[in-house]
Design an enzyme around this catalytic site. Structure first.
Site, PDB file in Angstrom:
ATOM      1  CG  LEU A  11      -2.276  -0.765   1.413  1.00 64.46           C
ATOM      2  CD1 LEU A  11      -2.800  -0.669   2.631  1.00 64.46           C
ATOM      3  CD2 LEU A  11      -3.192  -0.402   0.221  1.00 64.46           C
ATOM      4  CB  CYS A 126       0.925   6.541   9.660  1.00 60.06           C
ATOM      5  SG  CYS A 126      -0.040   5.648  10.538  1.00 60.06           S
ATOM      6  N   GLY A 157      -3.996   1.559   7.107  1.00 57.14           N
ATOM      7  CA  GLY A 157      -2.377   2.203   8.551  1.00 57.14           C
ATOM      8  C   GLY A 157      -1.835   0.672   8.600  1.00 57.14           C
ATOM      9  CG  HIS A 234      -4.426   7.556  10.312  1.00 59.61           C
ATOM     10  ND1 HIS A 234      -5.403   6.790   9.654  1.00 59.61           N
ATOM     11  CD2 HIS A 234      -2.817   7.536  10.452  1.00 59.61           C
ATOM     12  CE1 HIS A 234      -4.234   5.298   9.748  1.00 59.61           C
ATOM     13  NE2 HIS A 234      -2.889   5.648  10.259  1.00 59.61           N
ATOM     14  CG  ASN A 307      -3.075   6.519   6.480  1.00 54.29           C
ATOM     15  OD1 ASN A 307      -4.465   6.550   5.539  1.00 54.29           O
ATOM     16  ND2 ASN A 307      -3.144   5.089   6.570  1.00 54.29           N
TER      17      ASN A 307
HETATM   18  N1  LIG Z   1      -0.179   1.347   5.927  1.00 51.88           N
HETATM   19  C1  LIG Z   1       0.670   2.961   6.496  1.00 51.88           C
HETATM   20  O1  LIG Z   1      -0.084   4.043   6.810  1.00 51.88           O
HETATM   21  C2  LIG Z   1       1.732   2.616   7.746  1.00 51.88           C
HETATM   22  C3  LIG Z   1       2.311   4.226   7.469  1.00 51.88           C
HETATM   23  C4  LIG Z   1       3.270   4.516   8.120  1.00 51.88           C
HETATM   24  C5  LIG Z   1       4.177   3.235   8.283  1.00 51.88           C
HETATM   25  N2  LIG Z   1       4.122   2.183   7.047  1.00 51.88           N
HETATM   26  C6  LIG Z   1       5.208   1.228   7.034  1.00 51.88           C
HETATM   27  O2  LIG Z   1       5.579   0.795   6.434  1.00 51.88           O
HETATM   28  C7  LIG Z   1       5.803  -0.436   5.850  1.00 51.88           C
HETATM   29  C8  LIG Z   1       4.772  -1.134   4.577  1.00 51.88           C
HETATM   30  O3  LIG Z   1       3.401  -0.808   4.946  1.00 51.88           O
HETATM   31  P1  LIG Z   1       2.467  -1.148   3.791  1.00 51.88           P
HETATM   32  O4  LIG Z   1       0.598  -0.778   4.139  1.00 51.88           O
HETATM   33  O5  LIG Z   1       2.483  -0.869   2.994  1.00 51.88           O
HETATM   34  O6  LIG Z   1       2.186  -2.895   3.818  1.00 51.88           O
HETATM   35  P2  LIG Z   1       1.490  -4.115   3.266  1.00 51.88           P
HETATM   36  O7  LIG Z   1       0.853  -3.499   1.931  1.00 51.88           O
HETATM   37  O8  LIG Z   1       1.526  -5.376   3.240  1.00 51.88           O
HETATM   38  O9  LIG Z   1       2.854  -4.180   1.967  1.00 51.88           O
HETATM   39  C9  LIG Z   1       4.215  -4.817   2.276  1.00 51.88           C
HETATM   40  C10 LIG Z   1       5.160  -4.548   1.239  1.00 51.88           C
HETATM   41  O10 LIG Z   1       6.195  -5.626   1.437  1.00 51.88           O
HETATM   42  C11 LIG Z   1       7.262  -6.160   0.414  1.00 51.88           C
HETATM   43  N3  LIG Z   1       7.777  -7.296   2.040  1.00 51.88           N
HETATM   44  C12 LIG Z   1       7.131  -7.968   2.852  1.00 51.88           C
HETATM   45  N4  LIG Z   1       8.307  -8.629   2.867  1.00 51.88           N
HETATM   46  C13 LIG Z   1       9.321  -8.213   2.324  1.00 51.88           C
HETATM   47  C14 LIG Z   1      10.994  -9.140   1.863  1.00 51.88           C
HETATM   48  N5  LIG Z   1      11.006 -10.056   3.334  1.00 51.88           N
HETATM   49  N6  LIG Z   1      11.253  -8.315   1.526  1.00 51.88           N
HETATM   50  C15 LIG Z   1      11.074  -7.488   0.553  1.00 51.88           C
HETATM   51  N7  LIG Z   1      10.293  -6.996   0.175  1.00 51.88           N
HETATM   52  C16 LIG Z   1       9.804  -7.004   1.031  1.00 51.88           C
HETATM   53  C17 LIG Z   1       5.585  -6.512  -0.162  1.00 51.88           C
HETATM   54  O11 LIG Z   1       5.994  -7.187  -1.121  1.00 51.88           O
HETATM   55  P3  LIG Z   1       4.978  -8.508  -1.870  1.00 51.88           P
HETATM   56  O12 LIG Z   1       4.033  -8.404  -2.332  1.00 51.88           O
HETATM   57  O13 LIG Z   1       5.320  -9.356  -2.399  1.00 51.88           O
HETATM   58  O14 LIG Z   1       4.770  -9.541  -0.554  1.00 51.88           O
HETATM   59  C18 LIG Z   1       4.948  -5.416   0.259  1.00 51.88           C
HETATM   60  O15 LIG Z   1       5.482  -4.580  -1.096  1.00 51.88           O
HETATM   61  C19 LIG Z   1       5.168  -1.392   7.302  1.00 51.88           C
HETATM   62  O16 LIG Z   1       6.667  -1.521   7.954  1.00 51.88           O
HETATM   63  C20 LIG Z   1       4.596   0.190   7.590  1.00 51.88           C
HETATM   64  O17 LIG Z   1       4.341  -0.529   9.414  1.00 51.88           O
HETATM   65  C21 LIG Z   1       2.690   1.954   6.877  1.00 51.88           C
END
Ligand SMILES: NC(=O)c1ccc[n+]([C@@H]2O[C@H](COP(=O)([O-])OP(=O)(O)OC[C@H]3O[C@@H](n4cnc5c(N)ncnc54)[C@H](OP(=O)(O)O)[C@@H]3O)[C@@H](O)[C@H]2O)c1
Length: 329
Positions: A11, A126, A157, A234, A307
């Site tokens: 995301l 966020c 999030g 958020h 967020n």
């Molecule tokens: N969502 C928010 O609002 C937000 C805000 C601030 C920070 N974050 C942080 O940003 C990070 C990602 O959040 P998200 O919401 O985008 O999660 P998400 O939608 O679940 O996406 C996770 C991403 O990480 C990749 N990934 C997982 N394991 C990996 C590995 N071992 N090596 C390389 N790539 C890997 C996944 O690839 P695949 O598709 O191949 O599985 C996917 O591209 C988290 O640490 C989260 O805490 C999120």
């Protein structure tokens, strides 16, 4: 400028690509990275297809900047490897945020702390980012003593799985769960894990990260963080107690002039910030600005931001833009 986007299928990663494209970020080569299961798939950037590569391949390409949003463990393991290869890492996970050697940056607040030696830079949580953008100019003017915040946080999030859970529940489909309970038509006073003191980790992040970003441990913060069945952004109800008294019109004027903030505060015409309006916007929206009539020198306001944008991708890209502008990368 070679840029790796680690977590490019997620995301945050998807929005990261959109933000890089929209802001015409000066990149000469894009390196999208995801987990092994996605290697070989393609993403589209500026109308061109790019294959997703593995972490090792990306490190071998020695990017100038790597924007990480692939979870804390991935960051802990791989950010130092990129650093070794000469890459500056800007990390969205919580892995490095409270490490005393790592800068925790919201450009409107503390970009000036960055130097050429910072090769891993942390992007804050966020809900903290959108709050400190608003707190900073008010702290500079009136000195904040204490903040009481309650959040109303979007399912985006939590990542892709949480959005799927909400959408499945709406359609009556039984699918994978990101939360311990139903999220549709529900409210969960629970974000991240519970800690020994009864607070959640998300709540303690808001406390500790605020102090670190504002470089002021004297600011007392207490938080209740809540997940609601909303997309787009958020929201936060924030009560601020100041050392010095304030004038409400002056507060509004300070916020209007501060970078990254849009004041939406016209209750006579039912104008106030909402996640639907903040969605896909880079700014932080503030409204419902009013005196706390139960306490002297205290203010209530309502803060909303996307967020995935200011809370994650936009903030990280703004850090990268600052590094380039100041020739720190
Ligand atoms: N969502 C928010 O609002 C937000 C805000 C601030 C920070 N974050 C942080 O940003 C990070 C990602 O959040 P998200 O919401 O985008 O999660 P998400 O939608 O679940 O996406 C996770 C991403 O990480 C990749 N990934 C997982 N394991 C990996 C590995 N071992 N090596 C390389 N790539 C890997 C996944 O690839 P695949 O598709 O191949 O599985 C996917 O591209 C988290 O640490 C989260 O805490 C999120």
């Amino acid at each position: 400028m070679k840029v790796a986007v680690v977590g490019a299928t997620g995301l945050v990663g998807t929005v990261m690509l959109k933000v890089l494209e929209e802001r015409n970020f000066p990149l000469t080569e894009l390196i999208p990275v995801a987990s092994e299961k996605s290697v070989g798939k393609e993403i589209t950037f500026k109308g061109k297809k790019f294959p997703i590569v593995s972490m090792d391949t990306a490190i071998g390409m020695r990017p100038d900047i790597a924007l990480f949003s692939a979870g804390g463990n991935t960051s802990l393991e791989h950010a130092p490897r990129f650093k070794e290869a000469g890459t500056t890492v800007i990390d969205n996970s919580s892995a490095w945020r409270m490490d005393p050697a790592i800068k925790l940056i919201v450009p409107e607040v503390n970009a000036h702390e960055l130097s050429i030696d910072n090769k891993i830079i942390a992007n804050p949580n966020c809900s903290t980012i959108q709050m400190v953008v608003v707190l900073k100019p008010l702290h500079d003017k009136y000195k904040i003593k204490r903040v009481v915040v309650s959040t109303y946080q979007s399912v985006t999030g939590t990542g892709v799985k949480a959005v799927e859970q909400l959408m499945n529940e709406r359609k009556g489909i039984d699918g994978p769960k990101a939360y311990p309970y139903e999220i549709d038509l529900n409210v969960l006073p629970h974000i991240d894990v519970f800690m020994e003191n009864g607070y959640t980790k998300e709540e303690m992040k808001m406390v500790k990260e605020t102090n670190k970003i504002m470089s002021d441990d004297s600011i007392k913060v207490t938080a209740t963080t809540v997940r609601i069945p909303v997309m787009g952004g958020h929201s936060e109800s924030v009560n601020i107690e100041f050392e010095n008294d304030f004038d409400l019109a002056e507060v509004r004027s300070i916020l209007e002039k501060s970078p990254g903030i849009i004041v939406v505060d016209d209750v006579a015409n039912l104008k106030y910030p909402m996640p639907k309006d903040a969605h896909e916007k880079d700014e932080v929206f503030v409204g419902r600005i009013r005196r706390d009539e139960s306490a002297p020198k205290a203010l209530n306001l309502w803060i909303v931001a996307d967020n995935l944008r200011k809370g994650a991708a936009t903030n990280a890209v703004q850090i990268a833009e600052y590094l380039i502008r100041k020739e720190l990368v």
